[in-house]
Design a protein around this motif. Structure first.
Motif, PDB file in Angstrom:
ATOM      1  N   ARG A 125       0.836  -1.185   0.000  1.00 43.82           N
ATOM      2  CA  ARG A 125       0.000   0.000   0.000  1.00 43.82           C
ATOM      3  C   ARG A 125       0.878   1.245   0.000  1.00 43.82           C
ATOM      4  NH1 ARG A 125      -2.350  -0.095   4.917  1.00 43.82           N
ATOM      5  NH2 ARG A 125      -3.050  -2.183   4.426  1.00 43.82           N
ATOM      6  N   CYS A 126       0.375   2.319  -0.644  1.00 44.83           N
ATOM      7  CA  CYS A 126       1.108   3.582  -0.614  1.00 44.83           C
ATOM      8  C   CYS A 126       0.832   4.274   0.712  1.00 44.83           C
ATOM      9  CB  CYS A 126       0.675   4.465  -1.777  1.00 44.83           C
ATOM     10  SG  CYS A 126       1.327   6.129  -1.671  1.00 44.83           S
ATOM     11  N   SER A 127       1.853   4.769   1.371  1.00 44.73           N
ATOM     12  CA  SER A 127       1.663   5.384   2.682  1.00 44.73           C
ATOM     13  C   SER A 127       1.231   6.838   2.561  1.00 44.73           C
ATOM     14  CB  SER A 127       2.945   5.279   3.496  1.00 44.73           C
ATOM     15  OG  SER A 127       3.996   5.934   2.820  1.00 44.73           O
ATOM     16  N   ALA A 128       1.236   7.405   1.338  1.00 44.86           N
ATOM     17  CA  ALA A 128       0.822   8.798   1.167  1.00 44.86           C
ATOM     18  C   ALA A 128      -0.658   8.889   0.828  1.00 44.86           C
ATOM     19  CB  ALA A 128       1.662   9.465   0.081  1.00 44.86           C
ATOM     20  N   CYS A 129      -1.134   8.076  -0.139  1.00 48.67           N
ATOM     21  CA  CYS A 129      -2.533   8.192  -0.555  1.00 48.67           C
ATOM     22  C   CYS A 129      -3.381   7.044  -0.009  1.00 48.67           C
ATOM     23  CB  CYS A 129      -2.643   8.248  -2.075  1.00 48.67           C
ATOM     24  SG  CYS A 129      -2.092   6.746  -2.899  1.00 48.67           S
ATOM     25  N   GLY A 130      -2.759   5.964   0.452  1.00 46.74           N
ATOM     26  CA  GLY A 130      -3.508   4.871   1.064  1.00 46.74           C
ATOM     27  C   GLY A 130      -4.077   3.874   0.086  1.00 46.74           C
TER      28      GLY A 130
ATOM     29  N   VAL B 278       7.359   3.333  -5.864  1.00 41.44           N
ATOM     30  CA  VAL B 278       6.871   4.532  -6.565  1.00 41.44           C
ATOM     31  C   VAL B 278       5.381   4.348  -6.769  1.00 41.44           C
ATOM     32  CG1 VAL B 278       7.044   5.961  -8.619  1.00 41.44           C
ATOM     33  CG2 VAL B 278       9.079   4.834  -7.744  1.00 41.44           C
ATOM     34  N   CYS B 279       4.573   5.229  -6.174  1.00 45.45           N
ATOM     35  CA  CYS B 279       3.128   5.067  -6.241  1.00 45.45           C
ATOM     36  C   CYS B 279       2.643   5.289  -7.665  1.00 45.45           C
ATOM     37  CB  CYS B 279       2.447   6.035  -5.285  1.00 45.45           C
ATOM     38  SG  CYS B 279       0.676   5.797  -5.232  1.00 45.45           S
ATOM     39  N   LYS B 280       1.874   4.320  -8.183  1.00 47.26           N
ATOM     40  CA  LYS B 280       1.368   4.417  -9.555  1.00 47.26           C
ATOM     41  C   LYS B 280      -0.039   5.010  -9.593  1.00 47.26           C
ATOM     42  CE  LYS B 280       4.810   2.472 -11.909  1.00 47.26           C
ATOM     43  NZ  LYS B 280       5.777   2.265 -10.848  1.00 47.26           N
ATOM     44  N   ASN B 281      -0.555   5.411  -8.429  1.00 44.79           N
ATOM     45  CA  ASN B 281      -1.869   6.024  -8.390  1.00 44.79           C
ATOM     46  C   ASN B 281      -1.804   7.407  -9.042  1.00 44.79           C
ATOM     47  OD1 ASN B 281      -4.493   6.580  -7.784  1.00 44.79           O
ATOM     48  ND2 ASN B 281      -4.106   7.055  -5.632  1.00 44.79           N
ATOM     49  N   GLU B 282      -2.785   7.711  -9.925  1.00 43.26           N
ATOM     50  CA  GLU B 282      -2.771   8.995 -10.625  1.00 43.26           C
ATOM     51  C   GLU B 282      -2.930  10.124  -9.614  1.00 43.26           C
ATOM     52  OE1 GLU B 282      -4.654   9.417 -14.193  1.00 43.26           O
ATOM     53  OE2 GLU B 282      -3.989   7.460 -14.926  1.00 43.26           O
ATOM     54  N   GLY B 283      -2.100  11.120  -9.731  1.00 44.60           N
ATOM     55  CA  GLY B 283      -2.216  12.269  -8.841  1.00 44.60           C
ATOM     56  C   GLY B 283      -1.536  12.082  -7.505  1.00 44.60           C
ATOM     57  N   CYS B 284      -0.795  10.972  -7.307  1.00 39.48           N
ATOM     58  CA  CYS B 284      -0.053  10.811  -6.052  1.00 39.48           C
ATOM     59  C   CYS B 284       1.436  10.768  -6.361  1.00 39.48           C
ATOM     60  CB  CYS B 284      -0.478   9.543  -5.316  1.00 39.48           C
ATOM     61  SG  CYS B 284       0.529   9.204  -3.866  1.00 39.48           S
ATOM     62  N   GLY B 285       1.888   9.656  -6.882  1.00 44.61           N
ATOM     63  CA  GLY B 285       3.272   9.567  -7.333  1.00 44.61           C
ATOM     64  C   GLY B 285       4.315   9.639  -6.248  1.00 44.61           C
TER      65      GLY B 285
HETATM   66 ZN   LIG Z   1       0.185   7.049  -3.423  1.00 43.67          ZN
END
Ligand SMILES: [Zn+2]
Length: 461
Positions: free
Chosen positions: A391-396, A410-417
């Motif tokens: 899990r990404c610790s910035a966007c969850g 490296v978070c692949k969620n759009e708008g997080c990165g």
């Molecule tokens: Zn993220």
């Protein structure tokens, strides 16, 4: 040897806290009883070492005799008094059993009964026969007053070992002996244990100390990393750069030279073993080679434990709340070959991960953190592990492919990165789970948390 130090990026760690002991007078109910072990190396002469070996073999034989006696008797005849009488008789009849001091023989009986209690209460398997080469050599000294510990030098102490005599040991830490010993603060006994590096003594020390004031340090999540041995959620990490495993050197805790020696010895052992016919006894040469291999591995283990002690003490002194993942290590190592969660996938990578996990001995780290956190007034909490590394610790969000490698996230969620070290990411997730109130059993103050297996109730037995 002591020139190599492990490294920690601790130049600006949050301030390290000395345990704040509330100023209470002696005999105050705020005093807390503390029992701990203190291990020291014994300086034995070869003759003394042989005497101790004999005692340990006698203790093992005593255990085996007791085990036979217990398993043959009907359950209504198995009483402590009958066992005690049997031991006294055996010590009279068999002269090589008498080399074991009477108190140590009683300690064997006590340990054997405790082993059955542990079995009935679901903490362990039933006690078994102790084979000569598979059991740890040990002798118990159950009474502290037999020890007569004195300090004779800055670096040396003397201890009395029954039927062996006065023996020197390395004095590494202050203990309540001589004038410092009171009814509350004293050595209550000891156990002699032999490992491949020789005989050691483990003192049982009991002290009464004021209860620690609650630790007001920050909260931290810790991840047992692969790229970094211990990654903390606030961006710090603890590594041992000087001791690092490489492709040619799988054991991180040996020097290049020691690793080369270990390889050569292993080759030699395999070669000698290839000449041994089935059923033939191990030759003296082969046994010597095995002993040298065991010594090198024990040295590596000792270095690893030393690093763990230094690191966990620093963490317990720095942070008030320590959050770790509740990892089931046995399950993780089992699943390498498949069948449990991901059958047969990434077997090579996973077995590498397993090696890293077992080498860093995560379970031991957690045990140390548990009692050290309690000692410094902090708490250790466990949170459920699944998903923390993905899990990404910035966007969850858990987005496929975010964990690019063992080390990089490296978070692949759009708008997080968000990008960073994969182990730091997991540590931040661990702390987040705690802040969400998902902590499991608070394990503070208990060194070992054991899960009871299904056992029949006492009446049904
Ligand atoms: Zn993220």
């Amino acid at each position: 040897m002591a020139t190599r130090r492990s490294t920690t990026n601790k130049q600006d760690l949050p301030s390290v806290v000395q345990p704040q002991r509330a100023a209470t007078p002696a005999q105050d109910p705020g005093l807390e009883k503390r029992q701990f072990g203190q291990r020291a190396r014994l300086a034995l002469t070869p003759a003394q070492a042989r005497l101790l070996d004999e005692q340990a073999h006698a203790a093992r034989a005593m255990w085996n005799l007791l085990h036979d006696w217990w398993t043959m008797l009907a359950s209504n005849q198995r009483t402590l008094a009958a066992a005690d009488a049997a031991i006294r008789q055996a010590r009279q009849d068999i002269d090589w059993l008498a080399v074991l001091p009477a108190q140590a023989a009683q300690a064997v009986l006590k340990t054997y009964f405790q082993a059955w209690k542990n079995c009935w209460e679901g903490r362990a398997n039933a006690p078994t026969f102790k084979a000569r080469f598979r059991s740890v050599m040990s002798v118990d000294i159950p009474q502290g007053r037999d020890l007569q510990v004195t300090r004779v030098h800055r670096r040396w102490g003397m201890v009395n070992i029954p039927k062996v005599g006065r023996v020197r040991f390395r004095w590494t830490k202050d203990m309540p002996v001589g004038k410092k010993a009171t009814a509350d603060n004293r050595i209550t006994g000891a156990r002699l244990v032999k490992d491949p590096l020789g005989w050691h003594i483990a003192f049982r020390v009991q002290t009464h100390e004021p209860k620690p004031a609650p630790h007001t340090g920050p909260e931290v999540g810790i991840d047992a990393g692969v790229a970094v041995p211990l990654a903390l959620s606030d961006g710090y990490h603890h590594t041992h750069e000087e001791w690092k495993s490489t492709k040619d050197k799988p054991n991180a805790w040996l020097t290049d030279k020691e690793q080369a020696t270990l390889r050569a010895l292993e080759r030699r052992a395999a070669h000698r073993k290839s000449f041994r016919k089935p059923g033939e006894r191990t030759s003296r040469r082969l046994r010597t080679t095995y002993d040298r291999i065991a010594r090198l591995r024990a040295r590596a283990k000792r270095r690893a434990i030393d690093w763990q002690h230094q690191t966990t003490t620093l963490i317990a002194r720095t942070y008030g709340v320590i959050v770790v993942e509740d990892l089931a290590i046995t399950n993780m190592t089992k699943s390498a070959k498949g069948t449990v969660e991901e059958p047969g996938r990434n077997v090579a990578q996973k077995s590498g991960l397993n090696r890293a996990i077992s080498q860093e001995a995560w379970g031991r780290t957690v045990t140390m953190l548990t009692y050290k956190a309690a000692h410094y007034g902090g708490t250790l909490c466990k949170v459920p592990a699944p998903g923390t590394s993905l899990r990404c610790s910035a966007c969850g969000f858990t987005t496929p492919g975010s964990r690019e490698s063992q080390a990089v996230f490296v978070c692949k969620n759009e708008g997080c990165g968000w990008s960073g070290n994969a182990d730091h990411n997991a540590a931040r997730n661990t702390l987040h789970l705690y802040r969400m109130g998902l902590a499991l059993v608070p394990a503070a103050g208990r060194a070992v948390v054991r899960r009871a297996r299904r056992v029949k109730p006492a009446t049904a037995r």
